[in-house]
Each structure stands twice: as C-alpha cells, then as structure tokens.
Scaffold this motif. Structure first.
Motif, short mmCIF file in Angstrom:
data_model
loop_
_atom_site.label_atom_id
_atom_site.label_comp_id
_atom_site.label_asym_id
_atom_site.label_seq_id
_atom_site.Cartn_x
_atom_site.Cartn_y
_atom_site.Cartn_z
N GLY A 27 0.71 -1.33 0.08
CA GLY A 27 0.06 -0.13 0.06
C GLY A 27 0.82 1.20 -0.20
N ILE A 28 1.80 1.33 0.76
CA ILE A 28 2.73 2.47 0.72
C ILE A 28 3.44 2.65 -0.59
N LEU A 29 4.01 1.66 -1.21
CA LEU A 29 4.66 1.75 -2.34
C LEU A 29 3.76 2.04 -3.49
N VAL A 30 2.49 1.55 -3.52
CA VAL A 30 1.45 1.92 -4.62
C VAL A 30 1.15 3.19 -4.70
N TYR A 31 0.76 3.72 -3.49
CA TYR A 31 0.12 5.24 -3.18
C TYR A 31 1.32 5.95 -3.12
N GLY A 32 2.51 5.84 -2.80
CA GLY A 32 3.70 6.45 -2.69
C GLY A 32 4.17 6.67 -4.20
N VAL A 53 1.07 8.59 3.30
CA VAL A 53 0.36 8.62 4.54
C VAL A 53 -0.90 7.95 4.12
N ILE A 54 -1.45 8.35 3.05
CA ILE A 54 -2.80 7.78 2.60
C ILE A 54 -2.76 6.32 2.58
N GLY A 55 -1.52 5.99 1.61
CA GLY A 55 -1.54 4.54 1.52
C GLY A 55 -1.30 3.66 2.79
N ALA A 56 -0.59 4.07 3.71
CA ALA A 56 -0.61 3.35 4.98
C ALA A 56 -1.88 3.38 5.60
N ILE A 60 -4.16 -0.06 6.66
CA ILE A 60 -4.31 -0.19 7.86
C ILE A 60 -6.02 -0.37 8.14
N LEU A 61 -6.88 0.54 7.24
CA LEU A 61 -8.35 0.52 7.61
C LEU A 61 -8.63 -1.16 6.68
N LEU A 62 -8.11 -1.20 5.47
CA LEU A 62 -8.38 -2.56 5.14
C LEU A 62 -8.09 -3.84 5.85
N LEU A 63 -6.85 -3.91 6.55
CA LEU A 63 -6.66 -4.90 7.28
C LEU A 63 -7.61 -4.76 8.49
#
Length: 71
Positions: A27-32, A53-56, A60-63
């Motif tokens: 998530g961090i890599l994709v949105y970053g 920040v949005i990716g993280a 976390i919300l998905l998990l």
C-alpha cells in the motif's frame, strides 16, 4: 478393507503476519508511487508524502476490516 487416513491439519495462522506486512509495504509503495508520479508530472513536492500517508492509512483500514471479521 479400507484404510483410514489422518485428518487434515488445522489451518495455520502463521502466515498472517507476513500477509499484513506485505499489504502495508504494498500500500505504501503503490500510493507513494502514485504521489511520486504526480510530483514529477506537476512539478510539486508534497504528493509523495501525502501518498505514503494515505497508502498506510488505507491499508490499515483494509486490514482492520479484514481481520475484524475473523475474530
């Protein structure tokens, strides 16, 4: 004469930690990466940190939704 087989082993949750870690990193890599691309395209500097920040946060919300259903 029939042979009895052993029952299948119970499912293991040992891979859950690796799954969570890979989701967070992904998530961090994709949105970053999206933020980085927008920064390069628009000539700005703030989309990369916002994307990270949005990716993280979304990961976390998905998990949270995924693993709350299991307990």
């Amino acid at each position: 004469m029939s042979q009895q087989s052993d029952p299948p082993p119970p499912p293991s949750n040992s891979a859950d930690g690796w799954r969570v870690l890979s989701y967070l990193i992904g998530g961090i890599l994709v949105y970053g990466g999206i933020g980085f691309g927008l920064d390069r395209w628009l000539g700005t500097w703030f989309f990369l940190p916002v994307g990270i920040v949005i990716g993280a946060g979304l990961t976390i919300l998905l998990l949270n939704f995924r693993y709350r259903q299991q307990s």
